[in-house]
Design a protein around this motif. Structure first.
Motif, PDB file in Angstrom:
ATOM      1  N   SER A  13       0.833  -1.208   0.000  1.00 19.96           N
ATOM      2  CA  SER A  13       0.000   0.000   0.000  1.00 19.96           C
ATOM      3  C   SER A  13       0.866   1.257   0.000  1.00 19.96           C
ATOM      4  O   SER A  13       0.566   2.220  -0.711  1.00 19.96           O
ATOM      5  CB  SER A  13      -0.924   0.019   1.215  1.00 19.96           C
ATOM      6  OG  SER A  13      -1.811  -1.067   1.177  1.00 19.96           O
ATOM      7  N   ASN A  14       1.931   1.252   0.791  1.00 17.21           N
ATOM      8  CA  ASN A  14       2.844   2.398   0.811  1.00 17.21           C
ATOM      9  C   ASN A  14       3.459   2.626  -0.563  1.00 17.21           C
ATOM     10  O   ASN A  14       3.593   3.766  -1.019  1.00 17.21           O
ATOM     11  CB  ASN A  14       3.948   2.193   1.844  1.00 17.21           C
ATOM     12  CG  ASN A  14       3.452   2.368   3.255  1.00 17.21           C
ATOM     13  OD1 ASN A  14       2.413   2.976   3.486  1.00 17.21           O
ATOM     14  ND2 ASN A  14       4.191   1.827   4.201  1.00 17.21           N
ATOM     15  N   GLU A  15       3.831   1.533  -1.227  1.00 17.35           N
ATOM     16  CA  GLU A  15       4.411   1.643  -2.563  1.00 17.35           C
ATOM     17  C   GLU A  15       3.391   2.207  -3.554  1.00 17.35           C
ATOM     18  O   GLU A  15       3.720   3.062  -4.379  1.00 17.35           O
ATOM     19  CB  GLU A  15       4.891   0.271  -3.024  1.00 17.35           C
ATOM     20  CG  GLU A  15       5.582   0.270  -4.360  1.00 17.35           C
ATOM     21  CD  GLU A  15       6.037  -1.127  -4.746  1.00 17.35           C
ATOM     22  OE1 GLU A  15       5.895  -1.469  -5.921  1.00 17.35           O
ATOM     23  OE2 GLU A  15       6.531  -1.858  -3.868  1.00 17.35           O
ATOM     24  N   LEU A  16       2.128   1.753  -3.450  1.00 13.90           N
ATOM     25  CA  LEU A  16       1.090   2.267  -4.343  1.00 13.90           C
ATOM     26  C   LEU A  16       0.856   3.756  -4.126  1.00 13.90           C
ATOM     27  O   LEU A  16       0.725   4.519  -5.096  1.00 13.90           O
ATOM     28  CB  LEU A  16      -0.213   1.503  -4.130  1.00 13.90           C
ATOM     29  CG  LEU A  16      -0.281   0.104  -4.714  1.00 13.90           C
ATOM     30  CD1 LEU A  16      -1.591  -0.568  -4.323  1.00 13.90           C
ATOM     31  CD2 LEU A  16      -0.146   0.142  -6.218  1.00 13.90           C
ATOM     32  N   PHE A  17       0.791   4.189  -2.866  1.00 14.04           N
ATOM     33  CA  PHE A  17       0.587   5.605  -2.586  1.00 14.04           C
ATOM     34  C   PHE A  17       1.771   6.444  -3.057  1.00 14.04           C
ATOM     35  O   PHE A  17       1.592   7.558  -3.546  1.00 14.04           O
ATOM     36  CB  PHE A  17       0.318   5.840  -1.104  1.00 14.04           C
ATOM     37  CG  PHE A  17      -1.104   5.577  -0.707  1.00 14.04           C
ATOM     38  CD1 PHE A  17      -2.133   6.336  -1.223  1.00 14.04           C
ATOM     39  CD2 PHE A  17      -1.417   4.549   0.167  1.00 14.04           C
ATOM     40  CE1 PHE A  17      -3.446   6.094  -0.876  1.00 14.04           C
ATOM     41  CE2 PHE A  17      -2.721   4.297   0.521  1.00 14.04           C
ATOM     42  CZ  PHE A  17      -3.740   5.071   0.000  1.00 14.04           C
ATOM     43  N   ALA A  18       2.968   5.913  -2.904  1.00 21.10           N
ATOM     44  CA  ALA A  18       4.152   6.642  -3.379  1.00 21.10           C
ATOM     45  C   ALA A  18       4.099   6.792  -4.897  1.00 21.10           C
ATOM     46  O   ALA A  18       4.378   7.877  -5.430  1.00 21.10           O
ATOM     47  CB  ALA A  18       5.420   5.918  -2.951  1.00 21.10           C
ATOM     48  N   ASN A  19       3.729   5.722  -5.582  1.00 23.86           N
ATOM     49  CA  ASN A  19       3.615   5.796  -7.041  1.00 23.86           C
ATOM     50  C   ASN A  19       2.507   6.756  -7.462  1.00 23.86           C
ATOM     51  O   ASN A  19       2.657   7.502  -8.436  1.00 23.86           O
ATOM     52  CB  ASN A  19       3.352   4.417  -7.636  1.00 23.86           C
ATOM     53  CG  ASN A  19       4.550   3.506  -7.538  1.00 23.86           C
ATOM     54  OD1 ASN A  19       5.667   3.969  -7.373  1.00 23.86           O
ATOM     55  ND2 ASN A  19       4.315   2.216  -7.637  1.00 23.86           N
ATOM     56  N   PHE A  20       1.405   6.741  -6.725  1.00 25.96           N
ATOM     57  CA  PHE A  20       0.305   7.653  -7.029  1.00 25.96           C
ATOM     58  C   PHE A  20       0.733   9.101  -6.831  1.00 25.96           C
ATOM     59  O   PHE A  20       0.422   9.973  -7.646  1.00 25.96           O
ATOM     60  CB  PHE A  20      -0.915   7.336  -6.156  1.00 25.96           C
ATOM     61  CG  PHE A  20      -2.046   8.296  -6.347  1.00 25.96           C
ATOM     62  CD1 PHE A  20      -2.812   8.265  -7.498  1.00 25.96           C
ATOM     63  CD2 PHE A  20      -2.346   9.238  -5.375  1.00 25.96           C
ATOM     64  CE1 PHE A  20      -3.859   9.151  -7.684  1.00 25.96           C
ATOM     65  CE2 PHE A  20      -3.385  10.135  -5.545  1.00 25.96           C
ATOM     66  CZ  PHE A  20      -4.150  10.088  -6.706  1.00 25.96           C
ATOM     67  N   GLY A  21       1.455   9.361  -5.747  1.00 30.83           N
ATOM     68  CA  GLY A  21       1.942  10.722  -5.482  1.00 30.83           C
ATOM     69  C   GLY A  21       2.881  11.206  -6.571  1.00 30.83           C
ATOM     70  O   GLY A  21       2.787  12.349  -7.034  1.00 30.83           O
TER      71      GLY A  21
END
Length: 97
Positions: free
Chosen positions: A45-53
C-alpha cells in the motif's frame, strides 16, 4: 500388570502435554504468518501511494507546463473538462449512495 498400566498412563500424559505444546507452536506460527502478511500488505500500500503521489506530481507539472505554453482557450477547455469530470463523478456518487 499395574506397572505397564502406570507407564501407559504416563505416556498418555506426556503425549497430551506434547500435543498442547504443538498446538501452541502452531498458533504462534500462524500469528507470525498473519503478521508478516499484514506487513507485506502495508508495504504494498505504501508503494502504491508513493507511485500515485509521483504520478500526480508529474501530471500537475505537465498541466502547469501546458498552461504556461498554450493559449487561454486550451486552458479553459482543460478547466471545463476537469469541472465536467467532477460533476459527473459527484452525480454518480450521489446516485449510488
Amino acid at each position: 500388570m499395574s506397572e505397564a498400566y502406570e507407564r501407559e498412563r504416563q505416556n498418555n500424559s506426556r503425549l497430551d502435554e506434547l500435543a498442547s505444546k504443538v498446538s501452541a507452536l502452531r498458533g504462534v506460527t500462524v500469528d507470525i504468518y498473519d503478521n508478516a502478511r499484514d506487513h507485506e500488505i502495508i508495504d504494498h500500500s505504501n508503494e502504491l501511494f508513493a507511485n500515485f503521489g509521483t504520478s500526480l506530481r508529474n501530471s500537475v507539472g505537465r498541466v502547469k507546463l501546458m498552461a504556461q505554453n498554450s493559449s487561454k482557450v486550451q486552458v479553459f477547455k482543460l478547466a471545463g473538462m476537469i469541472v465536467g469530470a467532477v460533476v459527473v463523478l459527484y452525480t454518480l456518487w450521489s446516485w449510488i449512495a
